[in-house]
Design a protein around this motif. Structure first.
Motif: not given
Length: 721
Positions: A708-713
């Motif tokens: 969905a676009g998150a750069g880091a989790v």
């Protein structure tokens, strides 16, 4: 019909003349023994001679049940030497552990016996070893029971060995019996091997830890006309004591304060890998030279650690039961247990490592209130229910029509890999399946689920646990208690050892000072462990209707996360186990766990633009309260959740990786507002959940967020299973 005798003579005591030795076997046997132990004074015990005579002159089958250090290995090495003199083929020794094999090879070489081993650690040497055997250059081949069902070894090497063997030895033979404390399905295959032996090949089985029931079971599996030699189990060098302390920090403090007072080097046993690693860390922090030794330790490192202990380069190895059968250090000075094994038989086996060649060795048990929870967890891994067994058999191709790997079979059954592999081994022994090149096949033979037997074995397990608790609490002689539990044939009514804390032969160090306990508590209270992200999807997911395969793409993977502690560890693990107990109702995060959570977050200091939580069907209040608290700590907005499908209940955690991931993929969806979704690109998200076990919920949720676009989790959970 079994013949039972008991040996009591010391190694150096001369044996009575034997008119039944017309071949002069005893004289030659004594000479081999003296080379083996390096002493011209050594003499055979009476029961050593009886066993050797039965094997060498009688071609019989014998079961020797004698205490640790009695000299069981001398029986088969002496018999091997005499049989080889007569032109017999090499001995095949089935031995359970690499440590045991290494010690036995070294012992054999002292007597001029050429011994080699085939095991998982020397695969590059197998071809050369096979050539040596064929050329008659090997006197003894040691192999693991697991090797017996390696398809190439079983079908190509084993038939030749069985046909030409001079002697077959089953070491640690209690593993044959599912009534024993260390049952291994692969050992059950040995009965088939013995049934296929040509007439006249002698067989020896040995163990130090078998009560009457296990002894009878093993003897029955050896065949008919089995000579059974059972001796006394008293260990005059062992000084036994139990120290009852209120909690883990106090036990760690006691160990820290007193370990240095015990002479020599020894073993500190723990019940879990996490506990062993944590105790080793605590003791190193207190200045002790110790290392952890567990089932998670690399095999090459294990060998180095064993050498360090034997050469007294460490004060102790902090170990799980992975350091058990076969480890031989004659001058081991002490064995201390932080947490009790699940039975007196298992306890006797572990403490038997100590005091073999010293006048005194101290054996101390520090039981914990959490022991029974750990026993019950390992007990839950017992033989699966009938429906799971049937599903596995039905899923396998028929023999000759192909094979199915364990990974592929995981997509068809709801069992974790360790339980699945154990079940397949049992089914293989029972003839329902067969291991072949490429995996497993069904034989098509009729197979019946023996529910009554499994229930009896479970009842025996519970009874053994009760006996262990009784040992902890008894005020009678502790050595007498253990000997009676193992049905020692030499135990005399009213006997007392005079060497244990209940007999007045041991002075137990006092409980540590409050300052020492508080220091240990502070060290244990340091929360925070890393959560390593999953990197590879399970194979065969398409069979379950899930389109995930291969490695997780770097752009869809979670970063390394954090948890307060492991559930099977020490310190905060106690409160976490209470929180996740089935009897604990859902509610807000307990006050006692808020401070360690705050410390983990502060030490980790993740750069977070927002917080997302994995909603829970079983603990919704806990997870939502946890996520709100984390958002406040990070001063970041709570932007959404990973939502379970309303028509699907909570997924099971007691299944294998493929089934667990499939359940997660069917249940979970990303639930963010339009605004949050629009602003997610390139942002860093802390993903909050209460608990992680398999890691698939975090992996799948992170993938949804990354896609969905998150750069880091960055995952944050309370506990890791």
């Amino acid at each position: 019909m079994n013949e039972t005798t008991a040996g009591t003579a010391a190694d150096t005591a001369p044996a009575a003349p034997n008119s039944d030795d017309p071949n002069g076997t005893r004289e030659r046997a004594t000479a081999v023994l003296q080379r083996l132990v390096g002493s011209d004074e050594a003499q055979l015990r009476d029961d050593q001679w009886r066993a050797i005579s039965a094997l060498v002159d009688g071609d019989r089958r014998a079961l020797v049940v004698q205490r640790t250090g009695w000299g069981k290995s001398a029986v088969y090495f002496v018999a091997t030497s005499l049989l080889r003199e007569r032109g017999a083929g090499p001995s095949v020794i089935i031995s359970p552990l690499l440590a045991l094999m290494r010690d036995q090879i070294a012992a054999a070489s002292r007597a001029g016996i050429r011994a080699v081993t085939i095991n998982s650690a020397n695969t590059t040497e197998w071809a050369g070893i096979h050539e040596q055997i064929a050329a008659g250059e090997v006197d003894v081949l040691l192999c693991s029971p697991e090797r017996l069902n390696n398809p190439a070894f079983r079908d190509e090497v084993l038939p030749r060995l069985a046909a030409s063997a001079g002697l077959v030895v089953v070491d640690e033979a209690h593993c044959i019996s599912d009534w024993g404390h260390d049952f291994r399905p692969d050992y059950r295959r040995i009965r088939t091997l013995l049934d296929d032996l040509p007439d006249g090949i002698p067989v020896l089985a040995t163990t130090a830890t078998a009560n009457e029931r296990v002894t009878a079971d093993v003897a029955e599996q050896l065949g008919t006309d089995v000579l059974v030699l059972r001796g006394g189990l008293d260990r005059p060098s062992l000084h036994l004591a139990v120290v009852q302390l209120p909690d883990q920090p106090t036990r760690i403090a006691w160990l820290t304060a007193n370990l240095g007072s015990y002479p020599g080097s020894g073993i500190v046993y723990c019940l879990t890998v996490a506990a062993a690693e944590e105790v080793a860390r605590q003791l190193r922090g207190a200045g002790y030279a110790v290392q952890a030794y567990t089932g998670a330790t690399d095999p090459s490192e294990r060998e180095a650690l064993e050498a360090d202990l034997k050469e007294n380069r460490v004060k102790a190895l902090v170990a799980t039961s992975a350091l058990g059968m076969g480890f031989d250090k004659p001058d081991l000075g002490f064995v201390i247990h932080l947490g009790a094994p699940p039975s007196p038989i298992a306890y006797y086996q572990q403490v038997g490592r100590a005091g073999r060649a010293v006048q005194r060795a101290d054996v101390v048990l520090l039981p914990g209130s959490e022991d029974k929870q750990i026993w019950d967890y390992f007990g839950s891994l017992a033989f699966p229910k009938a429906s799971d067994v049937r599903a596995a058999i039905d899923a396998l191709p028929m023999l000759g029509d192909g094979a199915m790997s364990v990974a592929a079979l995981e997509t068809q059954v709801d069992l974790r890999r360790t339980r699945l592999e154990m079940m397949l081994k049992v089914l293989d022994v029972d003839g329902a399946v067969r291991r072949v090149q490429g995996g497993w096949s069904s034989t098509g033979q009729e197979w019946n689920y023996d529910a009554d037997r499994y229930e009896r074995v479970e009842a025996a397990r519970v009874a053994e646990q009760d006996a262990m608790i009784a040992y902890e609490r008894t005020d009678e002689c502790r050595m007498v208690f253990l000997r009676r539990d193992l049905d020692d044939p030499e135990l005399v009514d009213g006997e007392r050892c005079g060497r244990c804390d209940n007999c007045g032969g041991v002075t137990v160090p006092d409980a540590p000072d409050l300052e020492v306990v508080e220091a240990a508590r502070e060290r244990l209270d340091a929360p925070g462990i890393e959560i390593t992200p999953r990197r590879q999807w399970p194979s065969g997911m398409s069979e379950l209707g899930v389109d995930l395969r291969g490695r997780l793409a770097e752009g869809e993977r979670a970063q390394t996360g954090r948890a307060i502690a492991r559930l099977d560890g020490l310190g905060w693990s106690v409160q976490l186990r209470e929180l996740f107990a089935s009897t604990t109702p859902d509610g807000e995060l307990p006050v006692g766990l808020r401070a360690p959570l705050m410390r983990v977050v502060a030490d980790w200091a993740p750069s977070a633009d927002g917080v997302v939580f994995v909603d829970s069907a079983t603990r919704p209040l806990l997870v939502q309260h946890l996520a709100q608290g984390v958002a406040r700590l990070l001063k970041a907005p709570l932007v959404g959740r990973i939502a379970p499908a309303p028509d699907r209940g909570p997924g099971r955690h007691d299944v294998n990786s493929a089934q667990r991931l499939a359940s997660v993929a069917r249940r979970l969806d990303l639930d963010l507002s339009d605004a949050a979704t629009a602003g997610l690109t390139g942002r860093s998200v802390v993903l909050v959940d209460d608990f992680t076990d398999s890691g698939w919920t975090l992996a799948y949720s992170a993938m949804l967020l990354r896609r969905a676009g998150a750069g880091a989790v960055l995952p944050l959970v309370l506990a890791q299973g």
